[in-house]
Motif scaffolding. Sequence first.
Motif, short mmCIF file in Angstrom:
data_model
loop_
_atom_site.label_atom_id
_atom_site.label_comp_id
_atom_site.label_asym_id
_atom_site.label_seq_id
_atom_site.Cartn_x
_atom_site.Cartn_y
_atom_site.Cartn_z
N LYS A 146 7.55 22.26 15.62
CA LYS A 146 5.90 22.75 14.76
C LYS A 146 4.97 21.30 15.59
CE LYS A 146 7.72 20.31 10.99
NZ LYS A 146 9.40 20.87 11.17
N ILE A 155 12.48 29.00 12.71
CA ILE A 155 12.99 28.81 12.02
C ILE A 155 12.26 27.72 10.42
CG2 ILE A 155 14.36 26.49 13.55
CD1 ILE A 155 12.81 24.27 12.50
N ARG A 211 15.84 16.09 1.24
CA ARG A 211 15.08 15.55 2.41
C ARG A 211 16.06 13.62 1.72
NH1 ARG A 211 11.76 15.53 6.94
NH2 ARG A 211 11.17 18.17 7.16
N MET A 229 19.25 17.03 11.02
CA MET A 229 17.52 17.24 12.22
C MET A 229 17.75 15.67 12.46
SD MET A 229 15.56 19.53 9.30
CE MET A 229 14.65 18.03 7.91
N THR A 230 16.57 14.77 12.59
CA THR A 230 16.34 13.52 12.91
C THR A 230 17.36 12.69 12.38
OG1 THR A 230 14.07 13.91 13.95
CG2 THR A 230 15.11 11.58 13.67
N THR A 277 11.66 15.57 15.25
CA THR A 277 10.82 13.90 15.94
C THR A 277 11.43 12.35 16.70
OG1 THR A 277 10.07 13.60 13.18
CG2 THR A 277 10.15 10.89 14.12
C1 LIG Z 1 10.52 19.90 11.15
C2 LIG Z 1 12.01 20.34 11.24
C3 LIG Z 1 13.32 20.30 11.73
C4 LIG Z 1 13.24 18.77 12.72
O1 LIG Z 1 12.11 18.16 11.90
P1 LIG Z 1 12.59 16.33 12.57
O2 LIG Z 1 12.61 15.29 11.11
O3 LIG Z 1 11.22 16.29 12.86
O4 LIG Z 1 14.55 15.84 13.66
C5 LIG Z 1 14.35 21.04 11.95
N1 LIG Z 1 14.61 21.70 11.23
C6 LIG Z 1 13.61 22.41 10.03
C7 LIG Z 1 13.64 23.76 9.67
C8 LIG Z 1 11.89 21.89 10.62
O5 LIG Z 1 10.86 22.54 9.96
#
Ligand SMILES: *Cc1c(COP(=O)(O)O)cnc(C)c1O
Length: 219
Positions: free
Chosen positions: A24, A66, A153, A191-192, A210
């Motif tokens: 994104k 996603i 998060r 994720m990151t 990221t």
């Molecule tokens: C943005 C996003 C990620 C990755 O996020 P980062 O923290 O930048 O790695 C993963 N999954 C979804 C659904 C996202 O929107």
Amino acid sequence: MIKENIKRLLNELPEGVELLAAAKERNADEISEAIKGGIKIIGENYLNDALGVMNEVTEKAEWHFIGHLQRNKVKKVIDIFDMIESVDSLRLAKEIEKWCEKRNKIMPILIEVNSGEENQKTGVAPNDVAQLIKDISSLNYVKIMGLMTMGPRFGDPEESRPYFIKTRAIFEQIEDLHLPNVEMKYLSMGMTNSYKVAIEEGANLVRIGTKIFGERREQ
Ligand SMILES: *Cc1c(COP(=O)(O)O)cnc(C)c1O
């Protein structure tokens, strides 16, 4: 930079764990560079973002949707994406079915689990996953391939662990049901910030933005 980041990540990931580049807000050049660097799966959250870059990205990759998918976007999404990771209702699955039947195309999907049970978040509540999967499994042009979760998060990835554990437990429960037309192959989480913990808890598809592309502008 992007290529080095990917190389480091690919070296670090255990065998059997696939890496999706969450793209994104990234442009076509950045995405092309990621694919040249070894990325095989690109993730996009918005149809318009994908349409804006796909024509310019000439390197081959799988594209996964996603983000939150609105039903009025389904017709287009099924034409250009290889998997939808964010299915969270029978209504949405039926809309995918409708358009895939017209195209005679089978769409692999993941069920998005709202593992944090957060009101404002997308995804199906943990207690409703099994029923939703049973309902969707009767469709002919939609193929369930596993689960995806975001989870709440946190600054500290350890706080994500219970949500990954919960999602994996659901994954295994569904596996044990041996439902026809359901193949529990992918557990997409991490994720990151949290992918290491997610892998420890059974993720075999991690979605990383990221750490591949650098900080997003908005952050
Ligand atoms: C943005 C996003 C990620 C990755 O996020 P980062 O923290 O930048 O790695 C993963 N999954 C979804 C659904 C996202 O929107």
